[in-house]
Every structure is written in structure tokens, then in C-alpha cells.
Design a protein around this motif. Sequence first.
Motif, mmCIF file in Angstrom:
data_model
loop_
_atom_site.group_PDB
_atom_site.id
_atom_site.type_symbol
_atom_site.label_atom_id
_atom_site.label_comp_id
_atom_site.label_asym_id
_atom_site.label_seq_id
_atom_site.Cartn_x
_atom_site.Cartn_y
_atom_site.Cartn_z
ATOM 1 N N LYS A 244 -9.949 12.961 5.768
ATOM 2 C CA LYS A 244 -8.755 13.495 4.728
ATOM 3 C C LYS A 244 -9.283 14.842 3.557
ATOM 4 N N ARG B 226 -14.568 4.702 13.309
ATOM 5 C CA ARG B 226 -13.376 4.984 13.657
ATOM 6 C C ARG B 226 -12.423 5.673 14.411
ATOM 7 N N ARG C 289 -2.154 2.760 -4.595
ATOM 8 C CA ARG C 289 -3.433 3.465 -3.634
ATOM 9 C C ARG C 289 -3.696 4.765 -4.450
ATOM 10 N N ASP D 114 -10.885 0.597 7.397
ATOM 11 C CA ASP D 114 -11.735 0.424 7.196
ATOM 12 C C ASP D 114 -13.217 -0.317 7.233
ATOM 13 N N MET E 236 -9.548 -2.088 -3.092
ATOM 14 C CA MET E 236 -9.473 -2.945 -1.149
ATOM 15 C C MET E 236 -10.730 -3.183 -1.183
ATOM 16 N N LEU F 135 0.619 -1.161 -0.089
ATOM 17 C CA LEU F 135 0.378 0.219 0.259
ATOM 18 C C LEU F 135 0.576 1.220 -0.141
ATOM 19 N N GLY G 284 -4.668 -3.426 6.033
ATOM 20 C CA GLY G 284 -4.896 -2.501 7.298
ATOM 21 C C GLY G 284 -3.954 -2.498 8.475
ATOM 22 N N ASP H 173 -7.113 8.713 -1.474
ATOM 23 C CA ASP H 173 -8.339 8.202 -0.741
ATOM 24 C C ASP H 173 -8.475 9.189 -0.048
ATOM 25 N N GLU I 58 -2.403 10.166 -0.830
ATOM 26 C CA GLU I 58 -2.549 10.816 -0.693
ATOM 27 C C GLU I 58 -1.907 11.621 0.226
ATOM 28 N N GLU J 106 -13.068 -2.595 1.878
ATOM 29 C CA GLU J 106 -13.808 -2.427 2.843
ATOM 30 C C GLU J 106 -15.066 -1.548 3.202
ATOM 31 N N GLY K 8 -8.612 -3.860 3.692
ATOM 32 C CA GLY K 8 -7.944 -2.800 4.872
ATOM 33 C C GLY K 8 -9.219 -3.295 5.537
ATOM 34 N N THR K 9 -8.535 -3.451 6.718
ATOM 35 C CA THR K 9 -9.156 -3.585 8.126
ATOM 36 C C THR K 9 -9.917 -2.656 9.084
HETATM 37 C C1 PEP Z 1 -7.779 1.028 6.124
HETATM 38 O O1 PEP Z 1 -8.672 1.283 6.026
HETATM 39 O O2 PEP Z 1 -7.799 -0.450 6.425
HETATM 40 C C2 PEP Z 1 -6.433 1.156 4.872
HETATM 41 C C3 PEP Z 1 -5.552 0.401 4.793
HETATM 42 O O3 PEP Z 1 -6.924 2.851 4.241
HETATM 43 P P1 PEP Z 1 -6.676 3.884 4.784
HETATM 44 O O4 PEP Z 1 -6.177 3.316 6.436
HETATM 45 O O5 PEP Z 1 -5.322 4.366 4.452
HETATM 46 O O6 PEP Z 1 -8.031 4.766 5.060
#
Ligand code: PEP
Length: 592
Positions: free
Chosen positions: A357, A484, A349, A474, A448, A311, A522, A352, A315, A450, A471-472
Motif C-alpha cells: 500500500k 499473500r 488501527r 498477514d 494486531m 478494525l 483477518g 498501516d 489507511e 500478525e 490479523g490472519t
Molecule cells: C490482517 O493482516 O489480517 C489484517 C486484518 O490486516 P490487513 O488485511 O489490512 O493487512
Amino acid sequence: MCLISFDNLEIKRNSVGDNMKILNLNLVASSGIAMGAAFIPTELDLTPAKHLITHPEVDTETSAFMDARDLAISQMQKMVENAPAQRDILTAHIEIAKDGSLLQGVLDKIRNDHKNAQMSLKEVEDSLAARFEVLEDPYLRERAADVHDICSRIMANLKGIPLKMYDNMEGDTIIVARELFPSDTSQMDFSMVRGFVTELGGATSHTCIIARNVGIPAAVGQAEILKEINHGDQLIFDGEKSLLLVNPTQHKITFYKNKMAKHLKRKESLKKDMHLPTVTTDDHKVEVWANVGSINDIESAMENGADGVGLFRTEFLYMENTAFPSEEEQYEIYKKGAELCQGKPLVIRTLDIGGDKSLPYYVFPVEENPFLGWRAIRMTLSNEQEDVFKAQLRALLRASAHGNIHIMYPLVISLEEFRKATVILNKCKMELEAEGLAYNKSIPTGIMIETPASVILAEDFAKEVDFFSIGTNDLTQYVLAVDRGNDKIAALYDTYHPAVLRSIQKVIEAGHKYGKHVGMCGEFAADQMATQILLGMGLDEFSISPVDVPLIKHSIREMSLKDAQNLATNALNFGTTKEVRDFLKEEGQAKL
Ligand code: PEP
Ligand code: MG
């Protein structure tokens, strides 16, 4: 032992007559154990002299400012050479120093308002920083510190004050300061610095980024800590227990010396085999890749033995800029990344952004539920943003001629989204073809996982994409409907919840049914209590922070796939988070 409370700083004082104080650290942003003498840098007096100038002085003040700014730029350029670990940050500072808004702002004040250079600089510094300070995103808010840092350097040059606060460091040192800036860290001799403790700053401040890069512990946001520590005090920083021992007893010193020696030994033994493949005791091979946000991180990933990058969060590239980065700027960065990976996969990626963000140069719509709103792939696929998306895809395609780049789309919920992205990607490919520019015609594209939608449709996706990355971070928030970032419900945010674990299992099975690679980027992939169960579920790739790579590789090498499969089968049968956690603890996973 009594407890004294200073705002958010809790102090335990020993009643046995010694001088030892034990301070609780509330935000350890980089863990580890360190020992050294407290070094409190002297604060320089950079208060600007303020006065109005006469017409003939305009030229002298203008050239004084220009000279101070040029000197600051050349000082930072030198630092880039001497402190390569801080290259990204210093380069961003050089950009701010060169930026038109700073230069024009100061010159206007000198020429039109007849203010002297120091006063003009201070006013422009405050107004530029204020633009960041009002932003919601904590990362961007902290960029105000960058503006202050670079302007302090120019101010010091204007006042003729040399920035030499760290020349007297001797031996093992723990820096304790109100706040640390890149202009501080770039002056430090890192052969002596063992840790950082600061009163200000959050988890995304430079102090933390640098500490993690160089692998030393750091605690930030420790209000009032300077009242508790004197220059030269002996300190023990226990990042594992979030404690800072001030003037420890001999007994504690011996205890921690032994502990550090054990850590060092383990680190050394991990280093020995960190570049070897990750194979279990029964010959099952998995990949351990790294999560990165910059070129520096990619270097660190490769040094720590990562088998690839799972990953690359692009961004940051957008967040640190003053406008959407051009195709050319991005191409250079992705190309450099691909070259550093030397043929190993580099999963990049696409933008995002949105949710929590934001960008300093773009106004996002006001939304009631930003995390469920116009973010990630939803934004880049919109007609309004097609040029932004195309610039990134073209840069990625062009860079793919120089290495093993994979493209990954974030927050996908439907096949239509993936297909629409593919149509735009194909358009870019045709354009490059027509322009005679090289690219990898079969560049892998994946998504991903998510969202619950992508879990439920995992088999459908698996027929069309080249790979999945779970992507754990999200996925947990969307499966459980638990924000989160909300402290109040933090205890509900738990990836060991059976619904999340079973989602992960379903995705791995779906991917494998169609022969697709399934990774996880994640934070759960770096959770040592989860390593064995993820291995048992059949995860192909763990993508984690670069410094964790040697440890996770080592842990997996001590496991057998068969045992891991049994463990996963049992763990997945439980109906509550507590049962899963208790079971894994009992099985001794926490001790790994
Ligand atoms: C996720 O969601 O697990 C991930 C890796 O993306 P981010 O933390 O950048 O949202
Ligand atoms: Mg995410």
C-alpha cells in the motif's frame, strides 16, 4: 455443450437448440444471485473539440470552464444528498474537482498556451490520471478512474450534454458496461438494479465497493463481455458458481427463482435476530464486530447488527487524500465514527501503510522485500514520521471523548515497539491536558497479532496490552513465509495449516491467561468452515465484513461451545492442512 474461449472469458454454449449461453465469470467481486434484463448504457461522445483560441477568447473559455466545473460540483453535492450510500466516493470527487492542480492546470493552458477549454481540460485530465496509473498499488491505480470520471462530468457540462444514461431502466435490471463510475451509479435507481457486470475494473474498483455496500452481486474485469450480451437480454447472475446465464431456458429460470426465494427467506430470518446478542445454545456469549474502511461502512455495520467495529482500516483515509490528513480532518471522521457506534467499541488501527500500500503524495524507499520492510508501525514510529503519528494519535484521543474508541497498532513484533507507541501516546495526552482538550484517559490500546514474533511473545504482550486482534491475512503469510499476493503460490497460502491454527490457539490462551479480550479481524474470522473451531478455541470476537454479520451471528447461535471445543481439540491434533480440511468437511462444517 461446446466450449469457446475468448481470452479470459470462457463460454459454454448449449447444443440443445435454445439461445442460452453460459458465461464463466472470472472475477466475482460481490457474490449473490440475481435475475434481470441486461441494461447497456449508451456511451456519450465526450471527445473534446480541440483548437487554439485568440486573446479575446481567453476570458470566455475561462468562464466556460469555471461554470462547467462549478456546475459539476453542485451536481455532485446534490447526488451526495440523493445517494448517501455513495457519499464517501462523491465527496472524494468533489475534492478532486476543487483541487488546485486541476483548476490551475486548465487555467494555465487556456491563458498561456491559448488552448480552448475542452482541449485544456482533456490534457490536464490525462496528466493527472497518469500520475495514478504508474503507481504500484492497485487501489491507487484505480483512483485514475476517479480523475477521468470527474473530468468527464465537467466535459459533459462544457459540451452541454446531459448525463442521463439510466433514465430508461425498467424492472429488474443487470447493468452490463465497459466500466462504471460513481457518476453512473449515482444516476441509477437502486430499487431496480440487481447486479453489475463490467469489462474493466478490479476488485477494489468503485463498482465493487458500491455493489458490496448495497448488497448486490458484481463481476468485474470480464473482457469482451459486451460482445456476448445485447441490451435487453435476460440474464441470471450466479455469483456462487461464478456463472452468467444469458437468455436462460424456462427450466433454469424456475430453478433460480426457487433458489432466490430460499435465499430471501434465509436473509429475512437472519435479519430478525441480527441485533440480538450472539449466545450459543449452552449460553456462551461472543461478540460479532465488523471491519470497516469508511464512515459509510460503519453505518452499514450498525445496520447489520454488529456489536462493535473490530478494525477501522484508516489507511484509506490517507490513500484518498492529496497530503497526509490533518489532525482536525481525522478528528472529525473518528468523532463521527464514534458517535455512529453509540457506545459500542470502535477499534481504530493506526496507519498501516507500506508493503503493497503506497500513498500518492509520499515517496517510499525502494525495498527488495517491501512486505518485510518499512511499513505499518515501523514507519509511524520512525523519527521522520513522528508528526504524522502524533497527528493521528491526537485525533484519536480527542475523538475518544465522544465514544468508545480503542487504539490498535499494526504489525507489532516487539514489546519495545508497543512501549514506544505508548510513550508517544502519553506525550499526546499531556499536550491535550495542557491545552484543556477532553479525551478518554483510560483509552484501551491493543495490538494486531500478525507476526510469528508476536505469537511467540503473546504472553509477554498480554501483560501489557488491553487487547489482541489476530490479523490472519498477514499472520498466515508470515508464519508460512508465503506472499499473500503471489498467485503462483496461492495454494500454499492456507490459514488451515496446522502451524497457523496452533498460533491462533496460543494467542487466545495467552490473552485469556491475563484476562485480555482476543478478537480476530483477518478474513479467516468470516470463513464459515472456521467458525466452530474458532469458537471452540475461545475466540471472544469475530470481526468481519458488515454484510456477513447476520450470517455469522446466526451460525454461532446454532452451535454449542462444548461441541465446538471438542471439534477444536480434534482439529488441532492434525499435522497436515489436508487432514484438518478433510476433518472439518466431514464434520459438516462446510454445510453451515
Ligand atoms: C490482517 O493482516 O489480517 C489484517 C486484518 O490486516 P490487513 O488485511 O489490512 O493487512
Ligand atoms: Mg495486516
